[in-house]
Scaffold this motif. Structure first.
Motif, mmCIF file in Angstrom:
data_model
loop_
_atom_site.group_PDB
_atom_site.id
_atom_site.type_symbol
_atom_site.label_atom_id
_atom_site.label_comp_id
_atom_site.label_asym_id
_atom_site.label_seq_id
_atom_site.Cartn_x
_atom_site.Cartn_y
_atom_site.Cartn_z
ATOM 1 N N THR A 137 0.820 -1.211 0.000
ATOM 2 C CA THR A 137 0.000 0.000 0.000
ATOM 3 C C THR A 137 0.853 1.259 0.000
ATOM 4 O O THR A 137 0.544 2.224 -0.693
ATOM 5 C CB THR A 137 -0.946 0.001 1.216
ATOM 6 O OG1 THR A 137 -1.712 -1.196 1.202
ATOM 7 C CG2 THR A 137 -1.875 1.199 1.172
ATOM 8 N N LEU A 138 1.921 1.276 0.788
ATOM 9 C CA LEU A 138 2.770 2.462 0.850
ATOM 10 C C LEU A 138 3.361 2.780 -0.519
ATOM 11 O O LEU A 138 3.380 3.941 -0.945
ATOM 12 C CB LEU A 138 3.890 2.250 1.872
ATOM 13 C CG LEU A 138 4.876 3.416 2.026
ATOM 14 C CD1 LEU A 138 4.147 4.688 2.459
ATOM 15 C CD2 LEU A 138 5.974 3.057 3.023
ATOM 16 N N ALA A 139 3.815 1.760 -1.230
ATOM 17 C CA ALA A 139 4.381 1.983 -2.568
ATOM 18 C C ALA A 139 3.322 2.523 -3.519
ATOM 19 O O ALA A 139 3.607 3.354 -4.382
ATOM 20 C CB ALA A 139 4.964 0.676 -3.112
ATOM 21 N N GLN A 140 2.081 2.080 -3.353
ATOM 22 C CA GLN A 140 0.999 2.563 -4.205
ATOM 23 C C GLN A 140 0.700 4.035 -3.928
ATOM 24 O O GLN A 140 0.446 4.816 -4.848
ATOM 25 C CB GLN A 140 -0.253 1.710 -3.974
ATOM 26 C CG GLN A 140 -0.069 0.266 -4.405
ATOM 27 C CD GLN A 140 -1.229 -0.599 -3.991
ATOM 28 O OE1 GLN A 140 -2.319 -0.113 -3.726
ATOM 29 N NE2 GLN A 140 -1.012 -1.896 -3.937
ATOM 30 N N ILE A 141 0.731 4.414 -2.655
ATOM 31 C CA ILE A 141 0.495 5.814 -2.304
ATOM 32 C C ILE A 141 1.637 6.690 -2.844
ATOM 33 O O ILE A 141 1.410 7.805 -3.328
ATOM 34 C CB ILE A 141 0.352 5.969 -0.773
ATOM 35 C CG1 ILE A 141 -0.860 5.193 -0.284
ATOM 36 C CG2 ILE A 141 0.213 7.444 -0.391
ATOM 37 C CD1 ILE A 141 -0.995 5.144 1.229
ATOM 38 N N SER A 202 -1.512 6.624 8.529
ATOM 39 C CA SER A 202 -0.106 6.970 8.804
ATOM 40 C C SER A 202 0.726 6.900 7.529
ATOM 41 O O SER A 202 1.664 7.680 7.340
ATOM 42 C CB SER A 202 0.482 6.028 9.863
ATOM 43 O OG SER A 202 -0.116 6.250 11.118
ATOM 44 N N MET A 203 0.375 5.964 6.646
ATOM 45 C CA MET A 203 1.100 5.872 5.375
ATOM 46 C C MET A 203 0.807 7.082 4.496
ATOM 47 O O MET A 203 1.689 7.594 3.801
ATOM 48 C CB MET A 203 0.721 4.564 4.663
ATOM 49 C CG MET A 203 1.301 3.326 5.326
ATOM 50 S SD MET A 203 0.994 1.793 4.412
ATOM 51 C CE MET A 203 -0.702 1.480 4.874
ATOM 52 N N TRP A 204 -0.441 7.562 4.510
ATOM 53 C CA TRP A 204 -0.774 8.775 3.760
ATOM 54 C C TRP A 204 -0.034 9.972 4.346
ATOM 55 O O TRP A 204 0.445 10.840 3.619
ATOM 56 C CB TRP A 204 -2.284 9.007 3.787
ATOM 57 C CG TRP A 204 -3.031 8.063 2.907
ATOM 58 C CD1 TRP A 204 -3.558 6.846 3.251
ATOM 59 C CD2 TRP A 204 -3.326 8.236 1.513
ATOM 60 N NE1 TRP A 204 -4.154 6.262 2.168
ATOM 61 C CE2 TRP A 204 -4.034 7.085 1.092
ATOM 62 C CE3 TRP A 204 -3.060 9.244 0.603
ATOM 63 C CZ2 TRP A 204 -4.475 6.927 -0.212
ATOM 64 C CZ3 TRP A 204 -3.504 9.094 -0.708
ATOM 65 C CH2 TRP A 204 -4.195 7.944 -1.116
ATOM 66 N N GLN A 205 0.078 10.012 5.687
ATOM 67 C CA GLN A 205 0.830 11.092 6.330
ATOM 68 C C GLN A 205 2.299 11.065 5.917
ATOM 69 O O GLN A 205 2.908 12.105 5.672
ATOM 70 C CB GLN A 205 0.734 10.955 7.851
ATOM 71 C CG GLN A 205 -0.565 11.448 8.448
ATOM 72 C CD GLN A 205 -0.527 11.392 9.963
ATOM 73 O OE1 GLN A 205 -0.056 10.413 10.550
ATOM 74 N NE2 GLN A 205 -1.022 12.427 10.604
ATOM 75 N N LYS A 206 2.846 9.875 5.850
ATOM 76 C CA LYS A 206 4.262 9.735 5.517
ATOM 77 C C LYS A 206 4.558 10.263 4.118
ATOM 78 O O LYS A 206 5.609 10.882 3.883
ATOM 79 C CB LYS A 206 4.673 8.264 5.615
ATOM 80 C CG LYS A 206 6.149 8.016 5.345
ATOM 81 C CD LYS A 206 6.508 6.555 5.556
ATOM 82 C CE LYS A 206 8.005 6.332 5.308
ATOM 83 N NZ LYS A 206 8.391 4.910 5.531
ATOM 84 N N VAL A 207 3.637 10.046 3.188
ATOM 85 C CA VAL A 207 3.857 10.443 1.797
ATOM 86 C C VAL A 207 3.455 11.890 1.545
ATOM 87 O O VAL A 207 4.174 12.650 0.895
ATOM 88 C CB VAL A 207 3.092 9.499 0.843
ATOM 89 C CG1 VAL A 207 3.243 9.962 -0.607
ATOM 90 C CG2 VAL A 207 3.595 8.065 0.997
ATOM 91 N N PHE A 208 2.301 12.294 2.068
ATOM 92 C CA PHE A 208 1.763 13.629 1.775
ATOM 93 C C PHE A 208 2.028 14.640 2.892
ATOM 94 O O PHE A 208 1.801 15.834 2.699
ATOM 95 C CB PHE A 208 0.257 13.553 1.505
ATOM 96 C CG PHE A 208 -0.086 12.979 0.163
ATOM 97 C CD1 PHE A 208 -0.276 13.810 -0.939
ATOM 98 C CD2 PHE A 208 -0.219 11.614 -0.009
ATOM 99 C CE1 PHE A 208 -0.604 13.279 -2.183
ATOM 100 C CE2 PHE A 208 -0.541 11.073 -1.255
ATOM 101 C CZ PHE A 208 -0.722 11.914 -2.340
ATOM 102 N N GLY A 209 2.486 14.162 4.065
ATOM 103 C CA GLY A 209 2.750 15.066 5.181
ATOM 104 C C GLY A 209 1.613 15.078 6.181
ATOM 105 O O GLY A 209 0.432 15.019 5.801
#
Length: 408
Positions: A137-141, A202-209
């Motif tokens: 999922t993280l790679a997809q985001i 949390s993964m969305w936060q990691k990528v987008f802030g």
């Protein structure tokens, strides 16, 4: 992470904003998307541009754009493990850049896009257990972020509801759409990661802030999620200025019909299962005294699930400054609990009779023929896809469907 080919986009002096609504499923997303779609022009007067492919009310089809792997199996991941005919980042990149250009041309300062297919990238709901599908999922985001021009200020919006109720609602949707035929206990194991809101966001936060990722509690937004989205996401106070969406959107079917669909699909290959919301709604209206029991989890199962997820929900409330989810009253639920007795032979016969009668309507039969012909044409004659896409984009297929409805 690959670099998107669409690097020619340059924002004007006023930075363009992108509000990306990612779901979750079963939080009024369809009603919200239809509202945004029918109010495109009125939103445009406020500098807001709603982005979708032609003739649709969300961009799920772009997120889920199927591509074939080397063995011919469909893959719905943004970053699949196998070689694809077309790169998903290029598909997404073209979508965003095209709409950003249109938005600037119309003088908008904010672009809004909505797809509940983005939350946790729930590709494991399609053909559960398929080992050919990437679930990183993280790679997809990260792929999604790479598809959006870096000059665009992105804001992620996600509505979440109490996990046990989200689970039950998602389960019924997957059953009625023919995506799942098992019991809810098996379904929990498949979608368990989607219930951990803190982990996913949390993964969305990691990528987008962290400052660009916002969660809102669905139950707190009720009774009108559309008003909540207008006021707190788009910062528009006068909701009365906009046209209302249809109140009958994605309505819940009776427990008897859901169980009938689940049992019927168990003996049908996944590729041959069909779902027509209008036929099922018509059948549901004709069932005499349908069961109103929509509790798929027993009080003990519900309490156990919420207890297991409580640490994640607590971290979510703390990091996103959210109000508490509605409390679950175990004692009251236990006192009121009545297990679903299942379908009687007479009920099965009644549902089958109504279903056959609804399917026999000339309008539904013609519509199925049109869709089947288009599907076969895309598969057997790929060069006709351009013609079919033009028909869809021009709205001609909708005119045909409206004409067909006269037979219904």
């Amino acid at each position: 992470m690959p670099v998107v080919a669409y690097v020619g986009y340059r924002a004007r002096k006023r930075q363009m904003k992108l509000i990306l609504h990612i779901g979750t499923n079963k939080t009024g997303t369809t009603a919200l998307q239809q509202f945004l779609s029918i109010n495109r022009k009125k939103l445009g007067k406020h500098g807001i541009y709603y982005a979708t492919p032609p003739d649709t009310h969300n961009f799920n089809s772009v997120v889920r754009a199927p591509r074939r792997s080397m063995d011919g199996a469909p893959s719905w991941a943004l970053l699949p493990r196998y070689h694809l005919v077309a790169r998903q980042d290029e598909i997404l990149g073209k979508f965003f850049v095209d709409h950003l250009v249109h938005a600037e041309r119309e003088g908008a300062h904010t672009l809004v896009a909505s797809s509940e297919a983005l939350y946790c990238m729930p590709i494991h709901l399609h053909n559960p257990g398929d080992k050919n599908v990437c679930v990183d999922t993280l790679a997809q985001i990260e792929c999604l972020r790479a598809a959006i021009p870096s000059s665009v200020n992105c804001r992620i919006i996600c509505y979440v509801r109490r996990p046990d109720q989200y689970l039950e609602s998602l389960y019924t949707q997957c059953v009625k759409q023919g995506m799942f035929t098992g019991e809810i206990a098996e379904f929990v194991n498949i979608v368990d990661d989607m219930l951990d809101y803190h982990r996913c966001l949390s993964m969305w936060q990691k990528v987008f802030g962290g400052s660009n990722t916002e969660a809102r509690v669905y139950e707190t937004a009720l009774p009108n999620l559309i008003h909540d989205f207008l006021r707190y996401v788009l910062h528009l106070q006068e909701s009365s200025l906009f046209a209302k969406a249809s109140p009958r959107v994605n309505e819940r079917l009776s427990r008897d019909l859901i169980e009938s669909i689940r049992l019927l699909n168990k003996d049908i290959p996944c590729s041959k299962r069909t779902f027509d919301q209008r036929i099922y709604a018509l059948v549901d209206e004709r069932i005499a005294d349908p069961s109103s029991n929509h509790e798929y989890l027993s009080p003990d199962e519900r309490a156990g699930l919420l207890s297991r997820l409580e640490p994640s929900m607590k971290r979510l409330r703390t990091e996103f400054a959210l109000p508490a989810f509605p409390q679950f009253d175990y004692e009251a639920a236990k006192a009121a609990w009545r297990s679903y007795p299942g379908l009687s032979f007479e009920r099965i016969q009644e549902i089958e009779c109504h279903y056959k009668d609804a399917q026999a309507h000339m309008g539904f039969r013609l519509e199925r023929v049109f869709k089947r012909i288009a599907s076969i044409a895309r598969r057997k004659l790929p060069f006709l896809s351009f013609v079919l896409d033009f028909v869809r984009a021009s709205g001609m297929h909708r005119i045909l469907l409206v004409a067909v409805k006269r037979f219904k």
